[in-house]
Write a protein that holds these residues in place. Structure first.
Motif, PDB file in Angstrom:
ATOM      1  N   ILE A  88      30.316  28.557  67.822  1.00 22.71           N
ATOM      2  CA  ILE A  88      29.577  27.979  66.659  1.00 22.71           C
ATOM      3  C   ILE A  88      27.999  27.780  66.407  1.00 22.71           C
ATOM      4  CG2 ILE A  88      29.382  25.793  65.312  1.00 22.71           C
ATOM      5  CD1 ILE A  88      32.099  26.737  65.266  1.00 22.71           C
ATOM      6  N   PHE A  89      27.332  27.831  67.519  1.00 20.49           N
ATOM      7  CA  PHE A  89      26.007  28.034  67.631  1.00 20.49           C
ATOM      8  C   PHE A  89      25.539  29.435  67.223  1.00 20.49           C
ATOM      9  CE2 PHE A  89      21.937  28.922  69.583  1.00 20.49           C
ATOM     10  CZ  PHE A  89      21.140  27.844  69.398  1.00 20.49           C
ATOM     11  N   GLN A  90      26.222  30.412  67.700  1.00 20.62           N
ATOM     12  CA  GLN A  90      25.976  31.547  67.466  1.00 20.62           C
ATOM     13  C   GLN A  90      26.273  32.131  66.027  1.00 20.62           C
ATOM     14  OE1 GLN A  90      27.850  33.637  70.845  1.00 20.62           O
ATOM     15  NE2 GLN A  90      25.993  33.715  71.983  1.00 20.62           N
ATOM     16  N   MET A  91      27.407  31.749  65.593  1.00 18.56           N
ATOM     17  CA  MET A  91      27.588  31.935  64.355  1.00 18.56           C
ATOM     18  C   MET A  91      26.786  31.505  63.187  1.00 18.56           C
ATOM     19  SD  MET A  91      31.393  31.357  62.351  1.00 18.56           S
ATOM     20  CE  MET A  91      31.161  29.520  62.279  1.00 18.56           C
ATOM     21  N   LEU A  92      25.953  30.506  63.489  1.00 19.24           N
ATOM     22  CA  LEU A  92      25.254  29.811  62.515  1.00 19.24           C
ATOM     23  C   LEU A  92      23.773  29.907  62.719  1.00 19.24           C
ATOM     24  CD1 LEU A  92      27.182  26.307  61.965  1.00 19.24           C
ATOM     25  CD2 LEU A  92      27.204  28.412  60.676  1.00 19.24           C
ATOM     26  N   GLU A  93      23.390  30.491  64.041  1.00 23.00           N
ATOM     27  CA  GLU A  93      21.977  30.644  64.310  1.00 23.00           C
ATOM     28  C   GLU A  93      21.140  31.233  63.237  1.00 23.00           C
ATOM     29  OE1 GLU A  93      19.573  31.830  68.468  1.00 23.00           O
ATOM     30  OE2 GLU A  93      21.746  32.542  68.025  1.00 23.00           O
ATOM     31  N   SER A  94      21.636  32.146  62.541  1.00 23.48           N
ATOM     32  CA  SER A  94      20.633  32.797  61.482  1.00 23.48           C
ATOM     33  C   SER A  94      20.417  31.987  60.565  1.00 23.48           C
ATOM     34  CB  SER A  94      21.515  34.006  60.977  1.00 23.48           C
ATOM     35  OG  SER A  94      22.709  33.609  60.276  1.00 23.48           O
ATOM     36  N   LYS A  95      21.114  30.817  60.352  1.00 21.56           N
ATOM     37  CA  LYS A  95      20.708  29.832  59.394  1.00 21.56           C
ATOM     38  C   LYS A  95      19.772  28.841  59.688  1.00 21.56           C
ATOM     39  CE  LYS A  95      23.502  32.176  56.968  1.00 21.56           C
ATOM     40  NZ  LYS A  95      23.031  33.382  56.104  1.00 21.56           N
ATOM     41  N   HIS A 145      16.219  27.454  60.896  1.00 27.07           N
ATOM     42  CA  HIS A 145      14.536  27.674  60.611  1.00 27.07           C
ATOM     43  C   HIS A 145      13.678  26.847  61.664  1.00 27.07           C
ATOM     44  CE1 HIS A 145      14.401  23.746  58.673  1.00 27.07           C
ATOM     45  NE2 HIS A 145      15.720  23.788  58.221  1.00 27.07           N
ATOM     46  N   ALA A 146      12.528  26.824  61.399  1.00 24.47           N
ATOM     47  CA  ALA A 146      11.445  26.288  62.369  1.00 24.47           C
ATOM     48  C   ALA A 146      11.656  24.976  62.521  1.00 24.47           C
ATOM     49  CB  ALA A 146       9.979  26.810  61.759  1.00 24.47           C
ATOM     50  N   ASN A 147      12.203  24.094  61.734  1.00 25.70           N
ATOM     51  CA  ASN A 147      12.579  22.719  61.734  1.00 25.70           C
ATOM     52  C   ASN A 147      13.779  22.131  61.871  1.00 25.70           C
ATOM     53  OD1 ASN A 147       9.347  22.271  61.389  1.00 25.70           O
ATOM     54  ND2 ASN A 147       9.711  22.660  59.271  1.00 25.70           N
ATOM     55  N   THR A 148      14.642  23.199  62.371  1.00 23.54           N
ATOM     56  CA  THR A 148      16.051  22.771  62.610  1.00 23.54           C
ATOM     57  C   THR A 148      16.361  21.952  63.756  1.00 23.54           C
ATOM     58  OG1 THR A 148      17.127  24.634  61.302  1.00 23.54           O
ATOM     59  CG2 THR A 148      18.398  23.880  62.764  1.00 23.54           C
ATOM     60  N   PHE A 149      17.212  21.081  63.779  1.00 20.56           N
ATOM     61  CA  PHE A 149      17.629  20.473  65.048  1.00 20.56           C
ATOM     62  C   PHE A 149      19.179  20.731  65.132  1.00 20.56           C
ATOM     63  CE2 PHE A 149      14.185  18.016  63.289  1.00 20.56           C
ATOM     64  CZ  PHE A 149      13.334  17.868  64.761  1.00 20.56           C
ATOM     65  N   ILE A 150      19.389  20.842  66.476  1.00 24.91           N
ATOM     66  CA  ILE A 150      20.952  21.012  66.951  1.00 24.91           C
ATOM     67  C   ILE A 150      21.161  19.877  68.003  1.00 24.91           C
ATOM     68  CG2 ILE A 150      22.587  22.525  67.979  1.00 24.91           C
ATOM     69  CD1 ILE A 150      19.364  24.070  66.900  1.00 24.91           C
ATOM     70  N   TYR A 151      21.896  19.098  67.612  1.00 22.66           N
ATOM     71  CA  TYR A 151      22.358  17.914  68.090  1.00 22.66           C
ATOM     72  C   TYR A 151      23.760  17.979  69.149  1.00 22.66           C
ATOM     73  CZ  TYR A 151      23.077  12.637  68.923  1.00 22.66           C
ATOM     74  OH  TYR A 151      23.165  11.434  69.334  1.00 22.66           O
ATOM     75  N   LEU A 154      22.362  20.566  62.681  1.00 18.14           N
ATOM     76  CA  LEU A 154      23.654  20.981  63.299  1.00 18.14           C
ATOM     77  C   LEU A 154      24.247  20.068  64.316  1.00 18.14           C
ATOM     78  CD1 LEU A 154      26.310  22.747  63.434  1.00 18.14           C
ATOM     79  CD2 LEU A 154      24.912  24.274  65.041  1.00 18.14           C
ATOM     80  N   LEU A 155      25.038  19.226  64.028  1.00 21.54           N
ATOM     81  CA  LEU A 155      25.803  18.301  65.070  1.00 21.54           C
ATOM     82  C   LEU A 155      26.955  19.026  65.823  1.00 21.54           C
ATOM     83  CD1 LEU A 155      25.840  15.526  66.339  1.00 21.54           C
ATOM     84  CD2 LEU A 155      26.943  14.545  64.276  1.00 21.54           C
ATOM     85  N   LEU A 157      33.493  27.840  58.758  1.00 22.47           N
ATOM     86  CA  LEU A 157      32.027  27.694  58.659  1.00 22.47           C
ATOM     87  C   LEU A 157      31.638  29.184  58.622  1.00 22.47           C
ATOM     88  CD1 LEU A 157      31.051  24.866  60.766  1.00 22.47           C
ATOM     89  CD2 LEU A 157      31.020  24.868  58.540  1.00 22.47           C
ATOM     90  N   LYS A 158      32.427  30.269  58.782  1.00 24.04           N
ATOM     91  CA  LYS A 158      32.213  31.505  59.089  1.00 24.04           C
ATOM     92  C   LYS A 158      31.537  32.259  57.795  1.00 24.04           C
ATOM     93  CE  LYS A 158      36.489  34.158  57.764  1.00 24.04           C
ATOM     94  NZ  LYS A 158      37.398  34.885  58.266  1.00 24.04           N
ATOM     95  N   ASN A 159      31.655  31.624  56.694  1.00 25.77           N
ATOM     96  CA  ASN A 159      30.860  32.290  55.368  1.00 25.77           C
ATOM     97  C   ASN A 159      29.728  31.245  54.856  1.00 25.77           C
ATOM     98  OD1 ASN A 159      32.502  34.470  55.345  1.00 25.77           O
ATOM     99  ND2 ASN A 159      33.940  33.379  54.344  1.00 25.77           N
ATOM    100  N   HIS A 160      29.132  30.458  55.758  1.00 28.79           N
ATOM    101  CA  HIS A 160      28.317  29.482  55.418  1.00 28.79           C
ATOM    102  C   HIS A 160      26.893  30.226  55.195  1.00 28.79           C
ATOM    103  CE1 HIS A 160      26.251  25.457  55.137  1.00 28.79           C
ATOM    104  NE2 HIS A 160      25.065  26.106  55.892  1.00 28.79           N
ATOM    105  N   ASN A 161      26.256  30.062  53.927  1.00 32.91           N
ATOM    106  CA  ASN A 161      25.128  31.038  53.713  1.00 32.91           C
ATOM    107  C   ASN A 161      23.648  30.160  53.443  1.00 32.91           C
ATOM    108  OD1 ASN A 161      26.507  33.319  53.383  1.00 32.91           O
ATOM    109  ND2 ASN A 161      27.514  32.533  51.589  1.00 32.91           N
ATOM    110  N   ASP A 162      23.975  28.997  53.550  1.00 33.49           N
ATOM    111  CA  ASP A 162      22.566  27.937  53.231  1.00 33.49           C
ATOM    112  C   ASP A 162      22.007  27.674  54.838  1.00 33.49           C
ATOM    113  OD1 ASP A 162      23.039  27.804  50.629  1.00 33.49           O
ATOM    114  OD2 ASP A 162      24.403  26.120  50.962  1.00 33.49           O
ATOM    115  N   SER A 163      20.815  27.609  54.552  1.00 32.11           N
ATOM    116  CA  SER A 163      19.787  27.061  55.992  1.00 32.11           C
ATOM    117  C   SER A 163      20.371  25.865  56.253  1.00 32.11           C
ATOM    118  CB  SER A 163      18.584  27.304  55.243  1.00 32.11           C
ATOM    119  OG  SER A 163      18.120  26.177  54.430  1.00 32.11           O
ATOM    120  N   ILE A 164      19.979  25.630  57.512  1.00 37.25           N
ATOM    121  CA  ILE A 164      20.667  24.374  58.214  1.00 37.25           C
ATOM    122  C   ILE A 164      19.398  23.375  58.756  1.00 37.25           C
ATOM    123  CG2 ILE A 164      21.994  23.473  60.164  1.00 37.25           C
ATOM    124  CD1 ILE A 164      24.072  25.933  59.831  1.00 37.25           C
ATOM    125  N   ASP A 165      19.501  22.220  58.400  1.00 36.25           N
ATOM    126  CA  ASP A 165      18.405  21.277  58.866  1.00 36.25           C
ATOM    127  C   ASP A 165      18.673  20.638  60.230  1.00 36.25           C
ATOM    128  OD1 ASP A 165      16.872  22.060  56.501  1.00 36.25           O
ATOM    129  OD2 ASP A 165      17.437  20.281  55.712  1.00 36.25           O
TER     130      ASP A 165
END
Length: 206
Positions: free
Chosen positions: A152-159, A161-167, A140-141, A130-138
């Protein structure tokens, strides 16, 4: 109909998972004198509950979530619930699994359910896959190895947005609690316990 094929596949997998619990107990007993490793669970389903699955479908459809990333495929039970959700929203799923034999079985299950075209299965260490994941995330499970939740959270955190959920599944486990305590200190996030604390849903404060 695809939904019916998904539900039929899930029923079979949940039935199989009941016979899996004894294997897990025996595996844990053998490992009691050493640290548990991912391969100790190569035959274990480690699945979410049906109630959690229905909750995920509702979360996806109510919020029109499309871009989903899952850490911890196992045999694909949670992924199939995610697929039911994105069937309605027109979304797609990226899911990751460390153990190749489990990923292979998950892929077979996705084919049987008729949803392979919705799911990108990545095999290997999620920090790499997942390190080169470039798309926004709605959505994250997090349902893989608990001591990797924060990485994983910190690596993807830049992706996010205001309506993202982390489960966060298995939120009551020690390593998951440590992760949650770190996130709780960040004032931009809000945390909502669910299912008696087994799950924590993280989102950005509005």
């Amino acid at each position: 109909m695809v939904t019916e094929k998904i539900e039929a596949t899930l029923e079979e997998l949940f039935k199989d998972s009941k016979y899996d619990r004894l294997k897990m107990i025996k595996g844990a007993a053998k490992s009691i004198l050493r640290s548990m490793e991912p391969l100790d669970f190569k035959d274990a389903y480690l699945s979410i509950s049906k109630e959690q699955g229905q909750g995920l479908i509702k979360l996806i459809t109510d919020n029109k979530l499309k871009r989903i990333v899952e850490f911890g495929t196992s045999f694909g039970i949670s992924t199939l619930f995610l697929a039911q959700g994105v069937l309605e929203t027109g979304g797609r799923i990226i899911t990751t699994e460390l153990i190749a034999s489990k990923a292979d079985k998950a892929i077979e299950n996705f084919k049987r359910a008729g949803v392979s075209d919705l799911i990108d299965v990545r095999v290997g260490d999620a920090v790499e896959t997942l390190k080169n994941h470039n798309d926004s995330i709605d959505l994250l499970l997090l349902d893989g190895w608990k001591d990797l939740y924060l990485s994983i959270f910190q690596m993807l955190e830049s992706k996010f947005h205001a309506n993202t959920f982390i489960y966060v599944d298995n939120a009551e486990m020690v390593e998951a609690k440590a992760f949650i305590n770190v996130i709780r200190k960040n004032s931009k996030y809000q945390l909502e316990p669910q299912f008696g604390g087994k799950v924590v849903l993280i989102s950005l404060k509005k």
